[in-house]
Design a protein around this motif. Structure first.
Motif, PDB file in Angstrom:
ATOM      1  N   ILE A 199       0.851  -1.194   0.000  1.00 19.79           N
ATOM      2  CA  ILE A 199       0.000   0.000   0.000  1.00 19.79           C
ATOM      3  C   ILE A 199       0.886   1.244   0.000  1.00 19.79           C
ATOM      4  O   ILE A 199       0.694   2.164  -0.805  1.00 19.79           O
ATOM      5  CB  ILE A 199      -0.947   0.019   1.208  1.00 19.79           C
ATOM      6  N   ILE A 200       1.866   1.262   0.881  1.00 15.17           N
ATOM      7  CA  ILE A 200       2.777   2.402   0.957  1.00 15.17           C
ATOM      8  C   ILE A 200       3.564   2.516  -0.342  1.00 15.17           C
ATOM      9  O   ILE A 200       3.735   3.620  -0.876  1.00 15.17           O
ATOM     10  CB  ILE A 200       3.710   2.269   2.179  1.00 15.17           C
ATOM     11  N   ALA A 201       4.019   1.383  -0.874  1.00 10.53           N
ATOM     12  CA  ALA A 201       4.785   1.397  -2.127  1.00 10.53           C
ATOM     13  C   ALA A 201       3.960   1.988  -3.267  1.00 10.53           C
ATOM     14  O   ALA A 201       4.460   2.814  -4.042  1.00 10.53           O
ATOM     15  CB  ALA A 201       5.242  -0.021  -2.473  1.00 10.53           C
ATOM     16  N   MET A 202       2.696   1.590  -3.369  1.00 10.67           N
ATOM     17  CA  MET A 202       1.838   2.106  -4.444  1.00 10.67           C
ATOM     18  C   MET A 202       1.628   3.607  -4.293  1.00 10.67           C
ATOM     19  O   MET A 202       1.661   4.347  -5.268  1.00 10.67           O
ATOM     20  CB  MET A 202       0.500   1.368  -4.442  1.00 10.67           C
ATOM     21  N   LEU A 230      -5.133  10.055  -6.955  1.00 10.97           N
ATOM     22  CA  LEU A 230      -4.694   8.797  -7.558  1.00 10.97           C
ATOM     23  C   LEU A 230      -5.540   8.495  -8.789  1.00 10.97           C
ATOM     24  O   LEU A 230      -6.747   8.750  -8.788  1.00 10.97           O
ATOM     25  CB  LEU A 230      -4.833   7.639  -6.566  1.00 10.97           C
ATOM     26  N   PRO A 231      -4.919   7.936  -9.830  1.00  8.89           N
ATOM     27  CA  PRO A 231      -5.724   7.514 -10.978  1.00  8.89           C
ATOM     28  C   PRO A 231      -6.757   6.482 -10.524  1.00  8.89           C
ATOM     29  O   PRO A 231      -6.495   5.694  -9.613  1.00  8.89           O
ATOM     30  CB  PRO A 231      -4.696   6.871 -11.921  1.00  8.89           C
ATOM     31  N   GLN A 232      -7.901   6.474 -11.160  1.00 13.55           N
ATOM     32  CA  GLN A 232      -9.002   5.605 -10.754  1.00 13.55           C
ATOM     33  C   GLN A 232      -8.580   4.139 -10.714  1.00 13.55           C
ATOM     34  O   GLN A 232      -8.935   3.415  -9.787  1.00 13.55           O
ATOM     35  CB  GLN A 232     -10.206   5.782 -11.684  1.00 13.55           C
ATOM     36  N   ASP A 233      -7.800   3.687 -11.708  1.00 10.33           N
ATOM     37  CA  ASP A 233      -7.390   2.283 -11.722  1.00 10.33           C
ATOM     38  C   ASP A 233      -6.487   1.964 -10.542  1.00 10.33           C
ATOM     39  O   ASP A 233      -6.576   0.888  -9.954  1.00 10.33           O
ATOM     40  CB  ASP A 233      -6.741   1.901 -13.050  1.00 10.33           C
ATOM     41  N   GLN A 234      -5.615   2.897 -10.150  1.00 12.76           N
ATOM     42  CA  GLN A 234      -4.746   2.692  -9.005  1.00 12.76           C
ATOM     43  C   GLN A 234      -5.553   2.665  -7.707  1.00 12.76           C
ATOM     44  O   GLN A 234      -5.283   1.856  -6.817  1.00 12.76           O
ATOM     45  CB  GLN A 234      -3.689   3.795  -8.933  1.00 12.76           C
ATOM     46  N   LEU A 235      -6.533   3.544  -7.610  1.00 12.10           N
ATOM     47  CA  LEU A 235      -7.392   3.583  -6.434  1.00 12.10           C
ATOM     48  C   LEU A 235      -8.174   2.277  -6.298  1.00 12.10           C
ATOM     49  O   LEU A 235      -8.269   1.715  -5.207  1.00 12.10           O
ATOM     50  CB  LEU A 235      -8.335   4.782  -6.515  1.00 12.10           C
ATOM     51  N   GLN A 236      -8.680   1.778  -7.401  1.00 12.72           N
ATOM     52  CA  GLN A 236      -9.413   0.511  -7.374  1.00 12.72           C
ATOM     53  C   GLN A 236      -8.491  -0.637  -6.978  1.00 12.72           C
ATOM     54  O   GLN A 236      -8.885  -1.522  -6.222  1.00 12.72           O
ATOM     55  CB  GLN A 236     -10.062   0.236  -8.730  1.00 12.72           C
ATOM     56  N   GLN A 281      -6.738  -4.579  -2.956  1.00 13.26           N
ATOM     57  CA  GLN A 281      -5.704  -5.167  -2.104  1.00 13.26           C
ATOM     58  C   GLN A 281      -6.141  -5.188  -0.654  1.00 13.26           C
ATOM     59  O   GLN A 281      -5.970  -6.182   0.048  1.00 13.26           O
ATOM     60  CB  GLN A 281      -4.396  -4.372  -2.202  1.00 13.26           C
ATOM     61  N   VAL A 282      -6.714  -4.079  -0.199  1.00 15.32           N
ATOM     62  CA  VAL A 282      -7.147  -3.975   1.192  1.00 15.32           C
ATOM     63  C   VAL A 282      -8.294  -4.948   1.470  1.00 15.32           C
ATOM     64  O   VAL A 282      -8.313  -5.602   2.510  1.00 15.32           O
ATOM     65  CB  VAL A 282      -7.556  -2.529   1.535  1.00 15.32           C
ATOM     66  N   MET A 283      -9.222  -5.066   0.528  1.00 14.62           N
ATOM     67  CA  MET A 283     -10.361  -5.965   0.722  1.00 14.62           C
ATOM     68  C   MET A 283      -9.906  -7.426   0.744  1.00 14.62           C
ATOM     69  O   MET A 283     -10.416  -8.216   1.527  1.00 14.62           O
ATOM     70  CB  MET A 283     -11.403  -5.764  -0.384  1.00 14.62           C
TER      71      MET A 283
END
Length: 83
Positions: free
Chosen positions: A4-7, A41-47, A52-54
Motif C-alpha cells: 500500500i505504501i509502495a503504491m 490517484l488515478p481511478q485504476d490505481q485507487l481501485q 488489495q485492502v479488501m
C-alpha cells in the motif's frame, strides 16, 4: 515495504501525506476515505488499492506498524463503526 505504501509512493504521494493518511485512518476510517480520494490517484490505481485492502486486510495493519502508528486505534474506530 508494504504494498500500500509502495503504491502510494509510486504515485508521487509524499511521505508526510502517507503518514497523515494513516493517522487519519487510525482516528476515523471514514474520513480516511475522503482523504484518499483527495490524493489524486488515478481511478485504476485507487481501485487496485481498495482491492488489495479488501483481499488482505492485514496489509493495513502492516502499513500502520511500518509507519510506527498505533493499530489499536484502528480497531477501536472499527468497533465504533459497527455499533
Amino acid at each position: 515495504m508494504n504494498p500500500i505504501i509502495a503504491m502510494l509512493k509510486e504515485n508521487n504521494i509524499q511521505d508526510a501525506q502517507i503518514r497523515e493518511l494513516f493517522e487519519i485512518m487510525t482516528q476515523n476510517p471514514m474520513a480516511a476515505m475522503a482523504t484518499i480520494s483527495q490524493l489524486g490517484l488515478p481511478q485504476d490505481q485507487l481501485q487496485m488499492l481498495m482491492a488489495q485492502v479488501m483481499q488482505n486486510p492485514a496489509l493495513l495493519k502492516e502499513a500502520v506498524n511500518e509507519l510506527g502508528l498505533d493499530f489499536s486505534k484502528v480497531e477501536a474506530a472499527k468497533d465504533q463503526l459497527q455499533k
